[in-house]
Scaffold this motif. Structure first.
Motif, PDB file in Angstrom:
ATOM      1  N   GLU A 151       1.389  11.194 -41.588  1.00  0.00           N
ATOM      2  CA  GLU A 151       0.546  10.026 -41.114  1.00  0.00           C
ATOM      3  C   GLU A 151      -0.560   9.574 -41.991  1.00  0.00           C
ATOM      4  N   LYS A 152      -1.097  10.401 -42.723  1.00  0.00           N
ATOM      5  CA  LYS A 152      -2.303  10.048 -43.971  1.00  0.00           C
ATOM      6  C   LYS A 152      -1.532   9.728 -45.168  1.00  0.00           C
ATOM      7  N   ALA A 153      -0.333  10.306 -45.213  1.00  0.00           N
ATOM      8  CA  ALA A 153       0.487   9.947 -46.537  1.00  0.00           C
ATOM      9  C   ALA A 153       1.038   8.283 -46.291  1.00  0.00           C
ATOM     10  N   VAL A 154       1.475   7.968 -45.306  1.00  0.00           N
ATOM     11  CA  VAL A 154       1.885   6.459 -44.843  1.00  0.00           C
ATOM     12  C   VAL A 154       0.586   5.518 -44.951  1.00  0.00           C
ATOM     13  N   GLU A 155      -0.606   6.069 -44.479  1.00  0.00           N
ATOM     14  CA  GLU A 155      -1.828   5.152 -44.693  1.00  0.00           C
ATOM     15  C   GLU A 155      -2.078   4.859 -46.010  1.00  0.00           C
ATOM     16  N   GLN A 156      -1.801   5.916 -46.998  1.00  0.00           N
ATOM     17  CA  GLN A 156      -2.012   5.817 -48.280  1.00  0.00           C
ATOM     18  C   GLN A 156      -1.028   4.697 -49.219  1.00  0.00           C
ATOM     19  N   LEU A 157       0.194   4.984 -48.469  1.00  0.00           N
ATOM     20  CA  LEU A 157       1.176   4.071 -49.046  1.00  0.00           C
ATOM     21  C   LEU A 157       0.907   2.744 -48.766  1.00  0.00           C
ATOM     22  N   LYS A 158       0.363   2.120 -47.449  1.00  0.00           N
ATOM     23  CA  LYS A 158       0.039   0.943 -47.281  1.00  0.00           C
ATOM     24  C   LYS A 158      -1.089   0.442 -48.012  1.00  0.00           C
ATOM     25  N   ILE A 159      -2.153   1.248 -48.759  1.00  0.00           N
ATOM     26  CA  ILE A 159      -3.086   0.927 -49.280  1.00  0.00           C
ATOM     27  C   ILE A 159      -2.435   0.343 -50.703  1.00  0.00           C
ATOM     28  N   ALA A 160      -1.453   1.435 -51.287  1.00  0.00           N
ATOM     29  CA  ALA A 160      -0.969   1.284 -52.599  1.00  0.00           C
ATOM     30  C   ALA A 160      -0.185   0.055 -52.516  1.00  0.00           C
ATOM     31  N   SER A 161       0.496  -0.469 -51.710  1.00  0.00           N
ATOM     32  CA  SER A 161       1.451  -1.392 -51.722  1.00  0.00           C
ATOM     33  C   SER A 161       0.722  -2.945 -51.809  1.00  0.00           C
ATOM     34  N   LYS A 185       9.808   5.652 -48.016  1.00  0.00           N
ATOM     35  CA  LYS A 185       8.956   5.334 -46.802  1.00  0.00           C
ATOM     36  C   LYS A 185       8.617   3.747 -46.616  1.00  0.00           C
ATOM     37  N   ASN A 186       8.667   2.876 -47.886  1.00  0.00           N
ATOM     38  CA  ASN A 186       8.310   1.788 -47.562  1.00  0.00           C
ATOM     39  C   ASN A 186       9.311   0.834 -48.549  1.00  0.00           C
ATOM     40  N   PRO A 187      10.469   0.501 -48.210  1.00  0.00           N
ATOM     41  CA  PRO A 187      11.375  -0.072 -49.415  1.00  0.00           C
ATOM     42  C   PRO A 187      10.921  -1.503 -49.481  1.00  0.00           C
ATOM     43  N   SER A 188      10.187  -2.116 -49.013  1.00  0.00           N
ATOM     44  CA  SER A 188       9.659  -3.550 -49.203  1.00  0.00           C
ATOM     45  C   SER A 188       8.493  -3.505 -50.085  1.00  0.00           C
ATOM     46  N   ASP A 189       8.090  -2.342 -50.900  1.00  0.00           N
ATOM     47  CA  ASP A 189       7.018  -2.368 -51.817  1.00  0.00           C
ATOM     48  C   ASP A 189       7.475  -2.739 -53.115  1.00  0.00           C
ATOM     49  N   ALA A 190       7.569  -4.120 -53.508  1.00  0.00           N
ATOM     50  CA  ALA A 190       7.888  -4.456 -54.789  1.00  0.00           C
ATOM     51  C   ALA A 190       7.152  -3.792 -55.988  1.00  0.00           C
ATOM     52  N   PHE A 191       5.806  -3.635 -55.858  1.00  0.00           N
ATOM     53  CA  PHE A 191       5.011  -2.847 -56.719  1.00  0.00           C
ATOM     54  C   PHE A 191       5.536  -1.617 -57.179  1.00  0.00           C
ATOM     55  N   ALA A 192       6.067  -0.838 -56.003  1.00  0.00           N
ATOM     56  CA  ALA A 192       6.458   0.438 -56.415  1.00  0.00           C
ATOM     57  C   ALA A 192       7.957   0.446 -57.284  1.00  0.00           C
ATOM     58  N   PHE A 193       8.831  -0.675 -57.004  1.00  0.00           N
ATOM     59  CA  PHE A 193       9.962  -0.960 -57.862  1.00  0.00           C
ATOM     60  C   PHE A 193       9.696  -1.181 -59.067  1.00  0.00           C
ATOM     61  N   THR A 194       8.635  -1.855 -59.165  1.00  0.00           N
ATOM     62  CA  THR A 194       8.187  -2.428 -60.538  1.00  0.00           C
ATOM     63  C   THR A 194       7.598  -1.071 -61.505  1.00  0.00           C
ATOM     64  N   HIS A 195       7.030  -0.486 -60.653  1.00  0.00           N
ATOM     65  CA  HIS A 195       6.463   0.715 -61.554  1.00  0.00           C
ATOM     66  C   HIS A 195       7.564   1.851 -61.850  1.00  0.00           C
ATOM     67  N   VAL A 196       8.391   2.285 -60.846  1.00  0.00           N
ATOM     68  CA  VAL A 196       9.726   2.792 -61.301  1.00  0.00           C
ATOM     69  C   VAL A 196      10.461   2.146 -62.565  1.00  0.00           C
ATOM     70  N   GLY A 197      10.685   0.924 -62.624  1.00  0.00           N
ATOM     71  CA  GLY A 197      11.218   0.364 -63.673  1.00  0.00           C
ATOM     72  C   GLY A 197      10.748   0.534 -64.910  1.00  0.00           C
TER      73      GLY A 197
END
Length: 224
Positions: A151-161, A185-197
């Motif tokens: 639950e805390k993990a998901v909360e942080q992912l929302k902030i990150a996105s 957990k959040n496949p709509s996080d475009a920033f995470a896709f960019t970071h991985v690239g």
């Protein structure tokens, strides 16, 4: 190096006394091995010998004032110490966020996940919002996940996105599973896709990187 590797394995198994012994043997084999010296300190901390851990931490700080690992342990062992840790980082570290993330990885490498969580949580709490990118939130989310606090993990992912700023580039291999967990957990996080690239490109894996960038542009078509 073999002794140090054995010590890290003992830490993951929770055999802290054996870890202390192995790390001390590693230091005896190479008195200049700073990583092994820090590992002795962390193993003593994990074993419950907090006084010895703090004594080593203070000596390490005197000898190498810019090493954040002993400063982190000293802060964890003192009441309200994390506030002082963040002030210290802000006072002398160059790439502040990078150095704090490196310290968190050093802790998790010997399975000190609660301590890494506390470190990043307090960095986010006490450091300037202007200095923070999404990376500490991604790291913290992953550590919460490994510590089974989803639950805390998901909360942080929302902030990150929703916390993207320019010129932030993950550079460590360890960030790949962190960011891929975020995408799972959040496949709509475009920033995470960019970071991985960006990270894959840094690792020489450009063909793979393009696929992640394409996914990012499909989510946010207006992104340059």
């Amino acid at each position: 190096l073999g002794r140090d590797l054995a010590g890290r394995a003992y830490m993951k198994l929770g055999e802290y006394d054996n870890a202390v012994s192995a790390f001390k043997d590693a230091v005896a084999g190479n008195m200049q091995d700073v990583l092994a010296q820090n590992h002795v300190m962390l193993a003593l901390y994990a074993s419950g010998d907090k006084d010895s851990a703090l004594k080593i931490a203070n000596k390490r700080i005197d000898k190498n004032p810019t090493d954040l690992v002993p400063r982190a342990i000293a802060a964890l062992l003192k009441s309200k110490g994390m506030d002082g840790f963040v002030k210290d980082v802000n006072s002398f570290a160059g790439e502040k966020e990078f150095e704090v993330l490196e310290t968190s990885l050093f802790l998790t490498d010997v399975s000190l996940f609660p301590e890494a969580i506390q470190l990043l949580d307090n960095w986010i709490k006490y450091s300037s919002q202007a200095d923070q990118s999404s990376l500490p939130h991604y790291y913290l989310a992953y550590f919460y996940h490994l510590f089974q606090q989803e639950e805390k993990a998901v909360e942080q992912l929302k902030i990150a996105s929703n916390n993207n700023i320019d010129f932030v580039f993950p550079s460590r291999r360890e960030a790949l599973p962190i960011l891929k967990y975020a995408l799972g957990k959040n496949p709509s996080d475009a920033f995470a896709f960019t970071h991985v690239g960006n990270l894959l490109t840094n690792l020489g894996r450009v063909d793979e990187a393009v696929l992640y960038w394409q996914d990012a542009t499909e989510i946010t078509s207006s992104s340059s």
